[in-house]
Motif scaffolding. Structure first.
Motif, short mmCIF file in Angstrom:
data_model
loop_
_atom_site.label_atom_id
_atom_site.label_comp_id
_atom_site.label_asym_id
_atom_site.label_seq_id
_atom_site.Cartn_x
_atom_site.Cartn_y
_atom_site.Cartn_z
N UNK A 90 0.25 -13.60 2.44
CA UNK A 90 -0.49 -14.22 3.22
C UNK A 90 -1.46 -14.62 3.22
N UNK A 91 -1.79 -13.89 1.46
CA UNK A 91 -2.97 -15.12 0.91
C UNK A 91 -2.75 -17.29 1.31
N UNK A 95 -5.81 -14.37 4.10
CA UNK A 95 -5.37 -12.94 4.44
C UNK A 95 -5.08 -12.56 2.90
N UNK A 96 -6.26 -11.18 2.84
CA UNK A 96 -5.98 -10.97 2.05
C UNK A 96 -5.48 -9.25 2.00
N UNK A 97 -4.16 -8.83 1.49
CA UNK A 97 -3.40 -7.90 2.60
C UNK A 97 -3.22 -6.09 1.08
N UNK A 98 -4.44 -5.46 1.35
CA UNK A 98 -3.91 -4.43 0.12
C UNK A 98 -3.68 -3.21 0.88
N UNK A 99 -2.33 -2.89 0.39
CA UNK A 99 -2.03 -1.03 0.93
C UNK A 99 -1.68 -0.28 -0.28
N UNK A 100 -1.63 0.42 0.34
CA UNK A 100 -1.30 1.94 -0.23
C UNK A 100 -2.19 2.37 -1.49
N UNK A 101 -3.73 2.42 -1.20
CA UNK A 101 -4.45 2.40 -2.00
C UNK A 101 -5.14 4.16 -2.09
#
Length: 428
Positions: A90-91, A95-101
């Protein structure tokens, strides 16, 4: 086929070993943090005490500390321990997609930058300190840059442990679990929050450094924020996008929070302390059907200028129970004393005074909405009048009549609206 599989496994093993070595060395080099913080130091800075990664695209860290500022606000976020996954593809689409924080013992602070059109003087001393950010730095003029901003998507945020949230002059200490998904677009784009859940114990809540909630309270429910532009909807305006459904049990040291609603009704105010329990349904500025709360007050003071009633009792709050789009507040006093305009001589004393108020269920009023449109019902049982001199103000001065004393009993009922008054009062 077997050789191919062995070769693939070998390549993956080499890649994993290379990742373990190179990524973990890079994450713990001081140079890495320096390069990150040289990008836009006026907007953000981040540091960590230790970081590591067991496999590609997921990083764990300890001692995370970050600060930053926008054109109008400054912020600080700290977490002793955190982990997250970052998607690379996505970069390419900004788009910065961060998951499972996952975070433990998180801390967040937010304060405004000074503005010429806003006087923060009376409350500025209660704003949080922000590390390495100038508290006197004025807000910058908005400058819309060409092109679209980066989109930041943070999915499945889970914060557990003990947390501190300090936004403007409101400071809260919480322990438990918070869950949410966040979406934000830079360069003045929209912010939204979905899937929010809270199951926390409230350690304390302070407003302007004064305790509003004592330790031992609980809060459980769901919440979300519809998309809005933060720079255009600051402070209480952001509540017009909030939806919440929560059950609460909070020992409150101040009932000032009810003034947000009551002050529009002929300047009424309430104070005291007790326990706030029940269910709150809130939707984009409205207190909606299903809201059913009770405040059991060991101290209860109601100011309805020029009168004041103080004692003990309960406040019930219900939305739409009889008439749609209305909010009913009922003050049921136990022991009480009533006064007029600062006088120390009581108008009457007794028990079981009931005051019912019905108004709009709209908590946030727009500029075009009329205020003070509500109805009142006051039921006065037989109460004692200890000194008739307290009623001197009812007699016109031109009558030249002076009440020298006396005592008696008062009872009756009064119904008031914005246009009518019906009363039946008996003083014996």
């Amino acid at each position: 086929m077997k050789k191919i599989l062995i070769r693939i496994v070998g390549i993956l093993a080499i890649f994993e070993i290379a990742w373990l070595v190179l990524a973990n060395i890079a994450l713990n080099l001081p140079l890495t943090q320096e390069l990150v913080n040289k990008h836009k130091p006026e907007k953000y800075a981040v540091r960590w005490d230790r970081a590591w990664s067991w496999y590609p695209l997921r990083v764990h860290a300890r001692g995370i500390a970050a600060t930053g500022q926008t054109a109008s606000q400054q912020w600080q976020a700290d977490a002793p321990g955190a982990a997250a996954s970052v998607s690379v593809l996505p970069l390419l689409m900004r788009t910065v997609r961060i998951s499972g924080v996952e975070a433990r013992d998180a801390e967040f602070r937010l304060r405004p930058r000074s503005r010429p059109d806003k006087d923060y003087g009376p409350i500025r001393e209660f704003f949080p300190p922000i590390r390495d950010r100038d508290p006197d730095l004025p807000a910058a003029p908005k400058a819309k840059k060409a092109g679209d901003g980066w989109k930041i998507l943070v999915d499945d945020i889970k914060a557990s442990g003990s947390h501190e949230v300090w936004i403007y002059q409101v400071r809260a200490a919480l322990s438990g679990e918070l869950v949410a998904d966040v979406s934000y677009t830079t360069r003045g784009g929209p912010f939204s929050l979905s899937g929010g859940k809270a199951d926390v114990e409230v350690g304390s809540l302070q407003i302007n450094a004064e305790e509003a909630v004592s330790p031992g309270g609980t809060l459980e429910g769901s919440f979300e924020m519809a998309p809005f532009v933060p720079s255009e909807h600051r402070g209480l305006k952001a509540l017009a996008f909030l939806t919440a459904d929560a059950t609460l049990d909070l020992p409150v040291d101040s009932l000032d929070f009810l003034d947000v609603y009551l002050r529009r009704i002929n300047g009424m105010e309430v104070d005291g302390k007790g326990t706030w329990q029940g269910r709150l349904n809130y939707e984009k500025g409205n207190i909606t059907t299903g809201t059913d709360m009770v405040v059991s007050a060991s101290e209860l003071i109601l100011n309805a200028s020029p009168y004041k009633v103080q004692g003990t009792g309960d406040i019930s709050i219900r939305a739409g129970s009889e008439v749609p789009d209305t909010l009913d507040l009922h003050f049921g006093f136990g022991t009480l004393a009533a006064f007029h305009d600062g006088s120390e001589t009581a108008l009457f004393t007794g028990e079981k005074l009931d005051i019912g108020i019905r108004g709009s269920n709209r908590l946030l009023l727009d500029e075009k909405r009329h205020t003070g449109n509500a109805s009142f019902v006051v039921d006065i049982p037989t109460v004692s009048v200890p000194d008739l001199r307290a009623y001197q103000y009812l007699l016109p001065e031109k009558w030249q009549i002076l009440l020298n004393g006396g005592s008696g009993e008062l009872s009756g009922r009064a119904e008031m609206s914005s246009t009518d008054l019906t009363a039946d009062l008996r003083l014996v």
